[in-house]
Design a protein around this motif. Structure first.
Motif, PDB file in Angstrom:
ATOM      1  N   TYR A 102     121.709  87.015  45.476  1.00  0.00           N
ATOM      2  CA  TYR A 102     120.577  87.454  44.652  1.00  0.00           C
ATOM      3  C   TYR A 102     120.919  88.739  43.897  1.00  0.00           C
ATOM      4  N   ARG A 104     123.849  89.564  43.016  1.00  0.00           N
ATOM      5  CA  ARG A 104     124.801  89.197  41.965  1.00  0.00           C
ATOM      6  C   ARG A 104     124.089  88.673  40.719  1.00  0.00           C
ATOM      7  N   TYR A 105     122.939  88.011  40.927  1.00  0.00           N
ATOM      8  CA  TYR A 105     122.172  87.555  39.762  1.00  0.00           C
ATOM      9  C   TYR A 105     121.775  88.741  38.887  1.00  0.00           C
ATOM     10  N   PHE A 106     121.611  89.893  39.517  1.00  0.00           N
ATOM     11  CA  PHE A 106     121.254  91.088  38.750  1.00  0.00           C
ATOM     12  C   PHE A 106     122.489  91.782  38.178  1.00  0.00           C
ATOM     13  N   GLY A 107     123.640  91.216  38.470  1.00  0.00           N
ATOM     14  CA  GLY A 107     124.865  91.803  37.942  1.00  0.00           C
ATOM     15  C   GLY A 107     125.341  93.004  38.734  1.00  0.00           C
ATOM     16  N   ILE A 108     124.870  93.165  39.969  1.00  0.00           N
ATOM     17  CA  ILE A 108     125.332  94.287  40.794  1.00  0.00           C
ATOM     18  C   ILE A 108     126.751  93.974  41.295  1.00  0.00           C
ATOM     19  N   PRO A 109     127.663  94.934  41.171  1.00  0.00           N
ATOM     20  CA  PRO A 109     129.042  94.689  41.608  1.00  0.00           C
ATOM     21  C   PRO A 109     129.113  94.289  43.081  1.00  0.00           C
ATOM     22  N   GLN A 112     129.079  96.955  45.962  1.00  0.00           N
ATOM     23  CA  GLN A 112     127.789  97.626  46.124  1.00  0.00           C
ATOM     24  C   GLN A 112     126.758  96.707  46.763  1.00  0.00           C
ATOM     25  N   VAL A 152     116.623  94.095  46.471  1.00  0.00           N
ATOM     26  CA  VAL A 152     118.075  94.204  46.339  1.00  0.00           C
ATOM     27  C   VAL A 152     118.489  94.998  45.103  1.00  0.00           C
ATOM     28  N   ASN A 153     117.674  94.926  44.055  1.00  0.00           N
ATOM     29  CA  ASN A 153     118.033  95.624  42.817  1.00  0.00           C
ATOM     30  C   ASN A 153     117.348  96.987  42.715  1.00  0.00           C
TER      31      ASN A 153
ATOM     32  N   LEU B  11     121.619 100.762  40.229  1.00  0.00           N
ATOM     33  CA  LEU B  11     122.263  99.685  40.962  1.00  0.00           C
ATOM     34  C   LEU B  11     122.496  98.519  40.006  1.00  0.00           C
ATOM     35  N   VAL B  12     121.516  98.308  39.168  1.00  0.00           N
ATOM     36  CA  VAL B  12     121.625  97.229  38.188  1.00  0.00           C
ATOM     37  C   VAL B  12     122.221  97.792  36.908  1.00  0.00           C
ATOM     38  N   PRO B  13     123.333  97.237  36.487  1.00  0.00           N
ATOM     39  CA  PRO B  13     123.949  97.751  35.266  1.00  0.00           C
ATOM     40  C   PRO B  13     123.071  97.507  34.051  1.00  0.00           C
ATOM     41  N   ASN B  28     125.657  86.443  32.488  1.00  0.00           N
ATOM     42  CA  ASN B  28     125.989  86.533  33.905  1.00  0.00           C
ATOM     43  C   ASN B  28     126.022  85.149  34.557  1.00  0.00           C
ATOM     44  N   ALA B  31     127.600  84.591  38.152  1.00  0.00           N
ATOM     45  CA  ALA B  31     126.850  84.748  39.400  1.00  0.00           C
ATOM     46  C   ALA B  31     126.306  83.398  39.859  1.00  0.00           C
ATOM     47  N   THR B 124     115.045  86.710  38.378  1.00  0.00           N
ATOM     48  CA  THR B 124     115.932  87.869  38.261  1.00  0.00           C
ATOM     49  C   THR B 124     116.261  88.102  36.788  1.00  0.00           C
ATOM     50  N   SER B 125     117.229  88.960  36.546  1.00  0.00           N
ATOM     51  CA  SER B 125     117.517  89.267  35.146  1.00  0.00           C
ATOM     52  C   SER B 125     118.321  88.169  34.466  1.00  0.00           C
ATOM     53  N   ILE B 126     118.611  87.114  35.219  1.00  0.00           N
ATOM     54  CA  ILE B 126     119.361  86.004  34.665  1.00  0.00           C
ATOM     55  C   ILE B 126     118.487  85.185  33.708  1.00  0.00           C
TER      56      ILE B 126
END
Ligand SMILES: Nc1ncnc2c1ncn2[C@@H]1O[C@H](COP(=O)(O)OP(=O)(O)OP(=O)(O)O)[C@@H](O)[C@H]1O
Ligand SMILES: [Mg+2]
Lengths: 308, 279
Positions: A102, A104-109, A112, A152-153, B11-13, B28, B31, B124-126
């Motif tokens: 989840y 990763r869906y937000f693009g978090i490395p 982290q 998570v984000n 945390l979120v780019p 993305n 993911a 999510t942001s996807i």
């Protein structure tokens, strides 16, 4: 007042001709905890989905964190945490992987998000279930995982649609505690609930919605003050006699409500009204004086009968 | 035990969103692909493998068995090739198709209708294009995997007749991409099991008739046109040209066909995801 993080004005959602949300307006300030109360089908979830930028409005205006969800869906959603009414965890993934994927869906490395997942498992008290299958969790654990996932984000706004439905009292209290901490850290909370005690505990301000419209708005205390009295007397005379007795106690208290099983007398001084009833020679089978609650307000505003 | 959750700034780019695809694409899709790969850990490997063996069994029984009776076949351009080398490229295209269809149809159908996977992703942001691209890429990976396995079998039996057979690998990616893309698009419009059965209903005749086992010149012209409109025929002809070394500019038409198929599939899948989960 600082600039609102959510502004809705005349927000409307129609399914064909039916208006599920019918022109509601409200604002939520940063760091505020805002509640949506209302009976089944009132339009709470529909509102939450529009605020969550996963449902488009039919008309009206909506701004989330200064952006229009019709145009900036992904950017808005990047800053939200969403706990939907029905859990939608990824059943093909294990507990910890649910959090990682989840994130990763937000693009978090990756690195982290792994650290974040462990913090969240701790936060939701699920660390020992990290490797479990989602299906093997209890309902309450799934709920906690869904809430952990929503964090998570590190969202600026957390949307919780009936977060504690189905939880046992312990789990509810733990969750309230967690939500309270998030609020202290500055997260804005928007939640719906059918538990009035939950609304009183968690919400700085709330709206009561019915049939897609806002019926009342204010802090829990202000709503009680405005729509109810300080105390309520509940007396029972047995179901046959209730209606007959009702005539005899007319004039007592500010307002009387006759229910099939009991009579409610709204007043600022419950004990005084109760002794007046007894003075009139009426002997209730049971009697109770209690403080007025949000539930009284809710029922007054949305009616007692179940109209589907 | 710590109960306060550390808040980590940024945390979120920050999203690098494109101007036109901003609301449907967050760049993305990896993911989504990563999620698919992680989820295969729980899948049943026998079912995965069975899809690979099907074309191999056809190759062994028809190519080697029947081939010993037939001898050589004359291709569209007049080249004589052994029967096994004639059907092997067709079966290679089929294995790419089977692999790609496997995940993009039934699996997607279940995710759309019974799981809430896409609902969760799209909260999510996807964006829907990320989901479409990621899921299709995942589906095409299985097609590629089957095809690589099949290529090895072909090499083992000496059925790659020209060095251009190496180009069959990118071609296979293209074919798998096309089938995965269109497969997911079509599946996203399906609501019942009966409708899903229509897919099988189309797949089987397409498999048998697309110049897989004999040239389509055996059919009357009307029938040929129908077959030439279907994707598998283009895949078969493209790969056959490459593995037998029978090259011509005409092969580019097949490439173009698949490029169009990929585009159409992506557009409709994205549209549909948007209509289902973001309306
Ligand atoms: N996709 C949909 N299509 C048609 N009608 C819908 C759809 N979603 C919701 N509705 C209708 O909109 C109304 C409001 O639904 P909503 O889910 O927002 O209510 P709610 O306040 O969340 O109720 P509950 O407390 O039961 O969760 C209901 O009458 C519901 O039937
Ligand atoms: Mg609801």
């Amino acid at each position: 007042m600082p600039e609102a993080v959510i502004t809705a004005s005349l927000l409307t959602k129609k399914y064909k001709d039916f208006a599920a949300v019918d022109g509601i307006s409200f604002e939520v300030a940063p760091g505020e905890s805002f509640g949506l109360l209302g009976p089944n089908g009132a339009g709470k979830s529909t509102t939450m989905r529009m605020v969550g930028a996963v449902s488009t409005r039919t008309s009206g205006d909506l701004t989330i964190l200064g952006l229009d969800p019709d145009l900036h869906g992904p950017e808005i959603r990047a800053q939200l945490g969403v706990v939907p009414q029905a859990d939608n965890l990824d059943q093909e993934l294990r507990v910890r992987d649910n959090l990682i994927v989840y994130g990763r869906y937000f693009g978090i490395p990756r690195r982290q998000v792994a650290k974040r997942a462990d913090e969240l498992l701790e936060f939701a008290q699920l660390s020992d279930r990290a490797k479990s299958r989602v299906d093997d969790l209890s309902g309450g654990m799934k709920r906690r995982l869904t809430i952990a996932r929503a964090l998570v984000n590190d969202p600026r706004i957390l949307l919780l649609d009936e977060p504690t439905t189905g939880l046992d009292p312990q789990a509810r209290h733990i969750l309230w505690d967690r939500l309270f901490r998030l609020k202290e850290q500055g997260t804005t909370l928007v939640l719906t609930t059918h538990y009035m005690d939950e609304a009183e505990q968690l919400c700085d301000r709330l709206v009561v919605v019915d049939k897609g419209k806002i019926m009342a708005e204010g802090s829990p205390a202000a709503l009680i003050k405005q729509y109810s009295t300080r105390e309520v007397v509940e007396v029972r005379f047995g179901s046959e006699k209730n209606a007959k007795v009702a005539k005899l106690i007319k004039g007592i208290g500010d307002r009387i409500e006759v229910l099939p099983d009991r009579i409610l007398i709204y007043s600022d001084n419950g004990e005084a009204e109760l002794s007046e009833i007894i003075k009139r020679g009426l002997n209730p089978i049971t009697s109770l004086v209690r403080r007025s609650s949000l539930e009284d307000v809710f029922l007054r505003l949305t009616g007692r009968s179940l109209i589907e | 035990m710590t109960t306060t959750l550390p808040t980590s700034p940024a945390l979120v780019p920050a999203q690098t969103r494109s101007r036109f695809l901003g609301s449907i694409y967050a760049g993305n899709s990896r993911a989504v692909l990563g999620r698919g790969l992680l989820a295969t850990r729980t899948s049943n490997y026998w079912i995965v493998l069975s899809g690979f063996f099907e074309p191999v069994l056809y190759l062994l029984s028809l190519g080697i068995g029947l081939g010993s009776l037939i001898g050589t076949v004359t291709t569209a351009t007049g080249q004589h090739v052994p029967y096994a080398a004639y059907i092997a490229p067709a079966l290679l295209a089929v294995s790419a198709m089977n692999g790609a269809i496997y995940d993009s149809t039934w699996n997607v159908f279940f995710k759309m209708n019974y799981g809430k996977l896409y609902e969760g992703m799209l909260a999510t942001s996807i964006g829907p294009f990320d989901v479409a691209l990621g899921e299709i890429a995942f589906a095409l990976l299985r097609g590629l995997l089957y095809a690589i396995g099949f290529m090895i079998v072909m090499q083992f039996f000496g059925l790659n007749l020209a060095w251009t057979a190496l180009l069959a690998l990118p071609a296979v990616v293209l074919i798998a991409f096309g089938f995965a893309s269109l497969g997911m698009a079509i599946t996203s419009y399906m609501k019942t099991f009966q409708q899903m059965d229509w897919i099988n209903f189309v797949m089987l005749p397409m498999f048998i008739f697309s110049a897989t086992f004999y040239p389509i010149t055996v059919y009357p012209p009307a029938m040929q046109y129908i077959i030439e409109a279907l994707p598998l025929w283009h895949g078969v002809e493209l790969i056959r040209g490459l593995t037998t070394g029978d090259l011509s500019w005409g092969l580019l038409w097949h490439v173009l066909y698949f490029a169009a198929m990929i585009t159409v599939g992506l557009i409709f899948t994205t549209k549909r995801l948007r209509a289902l989960f973001l309306a």
